[in-house]
Scaffold this active site. Structure first.
Site, PDB file in Angstrom:
ATOM      1  N   TRP A  33      -6.514   7.664  10.389  1.00  0.00           N
ATOM      2  CA  TRP A  33      -7.835   8.360  10.783  1.00  0.00           C
ATOM      3  C   TRP A  33      -8.679   7.382  11.571  1.00  0.00           C
ATOM      4  CZ3 TRP A  33     -10.945   4.652   8.283  1.00  0.00           C
ATOM      5  CH2 TRP A  33     -10.503   4.041   7.329  1.00  0.00           C
ATOM      6  N   ASN A  34      -8.695   6.097  11.813  1.00  0.00           N
ATOM      7  CA  ASN A  34      -9.385   5.085  12.243  1.00  0.00           C
ATOM      8  C   ASN A  34      -9.554   5.422  13.837  1.00  0.00           C
ATOM      9  OD1 ASN A  34      -7.017   4.014  12.443  1.00  0.00           O
ATOM     10  ND2 ASN A  34      -7.981   2.109  12.433  1.00  0.00           N
ATOM     11  N   LYS A  79       2.529  13.706  12.110  1.00  0.00           N
ATOM     12  CA  LYS A  79       1.476  14.027  11.046  1.00  0.00           C
ATOM     13  C   LYS A  79       0.542  12.951  11.146  1.00  0.00           C
ATOM     14  CE  LYS A  79       0.867  12.383   7.024  1.00  0.00           C
ATOM     15  NZ  LYS A  79      -0.773  12.513   7.125  1.00  0.00           N
ATOM     16  N   GLU A 115      -5.305  13.792   7.625  1.00  0.00           N
ATOM     17  CA  GLU A 115      -5.735  14.883   7.237  1.00  0.00           C
ATOM     18  C   GLU A 115      -7.259  14.917   7.445  1.00  0.00           C
ATOM     19  OE1 GLU A 115      -3.064  13.636   5.773  1.00  0.00           O
ATOM     20  OE2 GLU A 115      -1.853  15.181   6.407  1.00  0.00           O
ATOM     21  N   SER A 125      -1.681   0.944   6.234  1.00  0.00           N
ATOM     22  CA  SER A 125      -1.813  -0.263   5.586  1.00  0.00           C
ATOM     23  C   SER A 125      -0.208  -0.773   5.219  1.00  0.00           C
ATOM     24  CB  SER A 125      -2.445   0.202   4.105  1.00  0.00           C
ATOM     25  OG  SER A 125      -1.529   0.976   3.378  1.00  0.00           O
ATOM     26  N   GLU A 157       3.005  -0.457  12.549  1.00  0.00           N
ATOM     27  CA  GLU A 157       1.671  -1.238  12.970  1.00  0.00           C
ATOM     28  C   GLU A 157       0.741  -1.266  11.530  1.00  0.00           C
ATOM     29  OE1 GLU A 157       1.055  -2.379  15.708  1.00  0.00           O
ATOM     30  OE2 GLU A 157       2.246  -1.100  17.199  1.00  0.00           O
ATOM     31  N   LEU A 158       0.734  -2.321  10.844  1.00  0.00           N
ATOM     32  CA  LEU A 158       0.139  -2.453   9.794  1.00  0.00           C
ATOM     33  C   LEU A 158      -0.961  -3.025   9.404  1.00  0.00           C
ATOM     34  CD1 LEU A 158       3.590  -2.890   7.784  1.00  0.00           C
ATOM     35  CD2 LEU A 158       2.479  -0.748   8.381  1.00  0.00           C
ATOM     36  N   CYS A 199      -7.950  -1.974  12.774  1.00  0.00           N
ATOM     37  CA  CYS A 199      -6.749  -3.081  12.159  1.00  0.00           C
ATOM     38  C   CYS A 199      -6.867  -4.482  12.953  1.00  0.00           C
ATOM     39  CB  CYS A 199      -5.346  -2.504  12.579  1.00  0.00           C
ATOM     40  SG  CYS A 199      -5.043  -1.873  14.063  1.00  0.00           S
ATOM     41  N   GLU A 236      -7.350  -6.693   3.277  1.00  0.00           N
ATOM     42  CA  GLU A 236      -8.156  -6.456   4.796  1.00  0.00           C
ATOM     43  C   GLU A 236      -9.228  -5.428   4.169  1.00  0.00           C
ATOM     44  OE1 GLU A 236      -5.632  -3.315   6.893  1.00  0.00           O
ATOM     45  OE2 GLU A 236      -6.661  -4.173   8.616  1.00  0.00           O
TER      46      GLU A 236
HETATM   47  P1  NAD Z   1      -3.904   4.788   2.896  1.00  0.00           P
HETATM   48  O1  NAD Z   1      -3.175   3.351   2.861  1.00  0.00           O
HETATM   49  O2  NAD Z   1      -3.540   5.639   1.721  1.00  0.00           O
HETATM   50  O3  NAD Z   1      -3.935   5.729   3.955  1.00  0.00           O
HETATM   51  C1  NAD Z   1      -3.916   5.034   5.412  1.00  0.00           C
HETATM   52  C2  NAD Z   1      -3.100   6.034   6.182  1.00  0.00           C
HETATM   53  O4  NAD Z   1      -2.082   6.215   5.734  1.00  0.00           O
HETATM   54  C3  NAD Z   1      -3.651   7.383   6.216  1.00  0.00           C
HETATM   55  O5  NAD Z   1      -3.700   8.110   7.410  1.00  0.00           O
HETATM   56  C4  NAD Z   1      -2.826   8.286   5.373  1.00  0.00           C
HETATM   57  O6  NAD Z   1      -2.565   9.606   5.433  1.00  0.00           O
HETATM   58  C5  NAD Z   1      -1.584   7.588   5.521  1.00  0.00           C
HETATM   59  N1  NAD Z   1      -0.506   7.439   4.091  1.00  0.00           N
HETATM   60  C6  NAD Z   1      -0.971   7.251   3.140  1.00  0.00           C
HETATM   61  N2  NAD Z   1      -0.029   7.191   2.300  1.00  0.00           N
HETATM   62  C7  NAD Z   1       1.162   7.619   3.047  1.00  0.00           C
HETATM   63  C8  NAD Z   1       2.451   7.931   2.632  1.00  0.00           C
HETATM   64  N3  NAD Z   1       3.174   7.880   1.496  1.00  0.00           N
HETATM   65  N4  NAD Z   1       3.131   8.582   3.652  1.00  0.00           N
HETATM   66  C9  NAD Z   1       2.710   8.478   4.864  1.00  0.00           C
HETATM   67  N5  NAD Z   1       1.469   8.433   5.238  1.00  0.00           N
HETATM   68  C10 NAD Z   1       0.631   7.860   4.187  1.00  0.00           C
HETATM   69  O7  NAD Z   1      -5.615   4.444   2.492  1.00  0.00           O
HETATM   70  P2  NAD Z   1      -6.701   4.896   3.120  1.00  0.00           P
HETATM   71  O8  NAD Z   1      -7.734   4.594   2.087  1.00  0.00           O
HETATM   72  O9  NAD Z   1      -6.603   5.707   4.266  1.00  0.00           O
HETATM   73  O10 NAD Z   1      -6.698   3.588   3.896  1.00  0.00           O
HETATM   74  C11 NAD Z   1      -6.842   2.026   3.189  1.00  0.00           C
HETATM   75  C12 NAD Z   1      -6.299   0.845   3.856  1.00  0.00           C
HETATM   76  O11 NAD Z   1      -5.262   1.507   4.695  1.00  0.00           O
HETATM   77  C13 NAD Z   1      -7.385   0.360   4.741  1.00  0.00           C
HETATM   78  O12 NAD Z   1      -8.019  -0.585   3.821  1.00  0.00           O
HETATM   79  C14 NAD Z   1      -6.554  -0.378   5.870  1.00  0.00           C
HETATM   80  O13 NAD Z   1      -6.092  -1.431   5.436  1.00  0.00           O
HETATM   81  C15 NAD Z   1      -5.369   0.747   6.137  1.00  0.00           C
HETATM   82  N6  NAD Z   1      -5.457   1.374   7.400  1.00  0.00           N
HETATM   83  C16 NAD Z   1      -4.796   0.803   8.438  1.00  0.00           C
HETATM   84  C17 NAD Z   1      -5.147   1.358   9.689  1.00  0.00           C
HETATM   85  C18 NAD Z   1      -4.499   0.770  10.835  1.00  0.00           C
HETATM   86  O14 NAD Z   1      -4.932   1.105  12.040  1.00  0.00           O
HETATM   87  N7  NAD Z   1      -3.620  -0.274  10.826  1.00  0.00           N
HETATM   88  C19 NAD Z   1      -5.690   2.625   9.695  1.00  0.00           C
HETATM   89  C20 NAD Z   1      -6.208   3.114   8.509  1.00  0.00           C
HETATM   90  C21 NAD Z   1      -6.131   2.574   7.197  1.00  0.00           C
END
Ligand code: NAD
Length: 476
Positions: free
Chosen positions: A151-152, A175, A178, A229, A250-251, A284, A381
């Site tokens: 979502w970022n 996907k 959401e 993440s 891309e983590l 990120c 992070e």
């Molecule tokens: P999260 O890790 O649950 O979600 C991050 C993204 O991954 C969301 O878009 C979510 O829909 C997706 N996701 C989560 N679980 C998944 C799964 N099992 N299968 C497929 N997709 C899945 O948590 P969050 O609260 O949205 O974000 C927390 C951390 O995620 C942040 O602190 C950051 O470290 C990381 N993040 C990184 C990026 C990036 O650009 N690398 C972007 C968003 C979040």
């Protein structure tokens, strides 16, 4: 005035919605008010998307470079025309400022244009042996891709996930997050309107873990592309391994910023402070750990705090706002947890450290100094508007701190010493290094990390190569 659009999935060319499906409430992070209800995929929806992706691939793999280029160039032109609407929708559902959202549209435009040119350069090669034997090396599209975008960057992430596979001749099931579905659907619509056959790219939403495990279990999918993440990335890569699917991951990151005594402190601060707080720090490649040499430390810290306090925080749709809210309710909670832990561990809080107001997900620009390395925030992070500034004595200690963590996505360094610039280039464990600049990407530049920040690249010729497999034909 842009209206927030009705939400749906895109499966086999059909706008899928209603039908008693579960829904997810999409919320404006500046107000906390619901914008719409997003339909979530059933298993039957995912099966249909998989069948369609197989058909889409059978067709698109035989498309000509001219067809692919026309679609990508056409979609770029449409995104430019629709820039204002796309940007407003992104701001409504994600919170970032309108100027930032406009930049995101233009990132997609640049990337699609770059790939529109790059499709003509998917060269193979001929190997000719003295015996007269000849071998031909051919690059072919890898197959249907399951792509997960966070979502970022609600427009930019889907743009990356769609652009490269389409340029390579793959089909894609996207996907997107959401929380930010309308932006992703807006990008996809530009591709359809530019002539992309609708079975080539589809959009589903759902419970993330359910959707990803279902799609990745299917033999139809030949590649996983994930941005998110490190924790979730590790889970998905295990699922992909069961079927030996290709992966681009891309983590997370924890961007070190080395600032040496030999710089113009004000010039550096004018560049890095806005870069730190862009997108409320939810980036990120955000600069996170400021590793500052002792001779300029006090001036750097004082100037950083002053600039952070002057940032105008508010609804991203309003003129003059420099930082919007955080994207969802989880982020301010995470900030409070991480900052509270740091202060208890001995860090000094100079400004911020708390939510702003009682509606939406606003959090004040925050500066911490002298944070012990054992504090969670120095290891996890933070993904938010918090700068961690610590004092170091000399190059060795600074490089050691930069490389201390298992992450290696983006690193920044500011120094006017030419010899040191070379040392830094050689010794930092990072996928991307910004030296005396905050620019850390471009359509033609490979974007990706090392170590726990993932592997593979998006953007650049490398992003396209990641969607191809190689076949070698030996002829007698
Ligand atoms: P999260 O890790 O649950 O979600 C991050 C993204 O991954 C969301 O878009 C979510 O829909 C997706 N996701 C989560 N679980 C998944 C799964 N099992 N299968 C497929 N997709 C899945 O948590 P969050 O609260 O949205 O974000 C927390 C951390 O995620 C942040 O602190 C950051 O470290 C990381 N993040 C990184 C990026 C990036 O650009 N690398 C972007 C968003 C979040």
């Amino acid at each position: 005035m842009t209206q927030y659009p009705a939400l749906h999935m895109m499966i086999d060319g059909e706008r899928v919605t209603g039908g008693g499906r579960n829904t997810f409430p999409v919320v404006n992070p500046a107000t906390g008010m619901k914008l719409g209800d997003l339909p979530l995929a059933t298993q039957a929806d995912l099966d249909r998307a998989l069948d369609t992706a197989a058909r889409g691939f059978a067709r698109w793999r035989h498309s000509t470079s001219q067809e692919r280029a026309a679609v990508l160039e056409g979609a770029a032109r449409l995104m430019e025309e629709r820039r204002e609407d796309l940007a407003r929708i992104a701001t409504m559902e994600q919170g970032k400022t309108l100027p930032e959202a406009r930049i995101e549209v233009m990132m997609n435009v640049g990337l699609f244009r770059f790939y529109a040119g790059e499709v003509f350069r998917l060269y193979g090669r001929a190997l000719v042996r003295p015996s007269g034997l000849r071998a031909t090396v051919i690059h072919e599209p890898v197959g249907p891709v399951a792509a997960f975008a966070p979502w970022n960057f609600p427009l930019g992430n889907p743009g990356r996930k769609l652009g490269a596979p389409i340029a390579a001749g793959c089909s894609v099931i996207l996907k997107a997050a959401e929380e930010t579905p309308a932006s992703a659907l807006g990008v996809l619509q530009c591709l359809y309107d530019a002539g992309l056959p609708q079975e080539v790219a589809q959009a589903v939403f759902g419970e993330p873990a359910e959707v990803s495990s279902y799609l990745l279990r299917s033999p139809v999918i030949r590649k996983l592309s994930f941005t998110g993440s490190t924790q979730v990335g590790k889970l998905l890569i295990k699922l992909a391994a069961e079927d030996l699917k290709r992966t681009t991951m891309e983590l997370g990151g924890h961007g070190p910023v080395l600032v040496f005594d030999d710089v113009d402190v004000d010039q550096v601060l004018d560049a890095v402070v806005p870069h730190k707080f862009r997108n409320a720090g939810q980036v990120c490649v955000a600069p996170t750990r400021f590793i500052v040499e002792e001779g300029i430390y006090d001036r750097f810290l004082e100037g950083f705090v002053r600039r952070a306090q002057a940032i105008r925080v508010g609804n991203g749709l309003e003129d003059g706002v420099q930082m919007g809210p955080m994207a969802n309710a989880r982020r301010p909670e995470a900030m409070e947890r991480l900052i509270g832990d740091a202060v208890r561990a001995g860090a000094t809080l100079h400004t911020g450290g708390a939510r702003i107001g009682n509606q939406g997900f606003f959090f004040a620009p925050t500066v911490l100094s002298d944070t012990p390395l054992s504090a969670e925030i120095m290891n996890e992070e933070p993904f938010g508007p918090v700068a961690l500034i610590n004092r170091y004595a000399g190059e060795e200690a600074m490089i050691a701190e930069a490389n201390r963590l298992p992450y290696g996505l983006a690193a920044y360094c500011w120094t006017s010493n030419a010899k040191r610039q070379k040392t830094i280039q050689n010794r930092l464990e990072t996928g991307m290094l910004a030296l005396n600049t905050t620019t850390i990407g471009g359509a033609d530049a490979p974007f990706g990390g090392v170590k726990w920040s993932g592997h593979g690249h998006e953007d650049g010729p490398e992003g396209l190569a990641a969607c191809l497999v190689t076949k070698t034909v030996h002829e007698g």
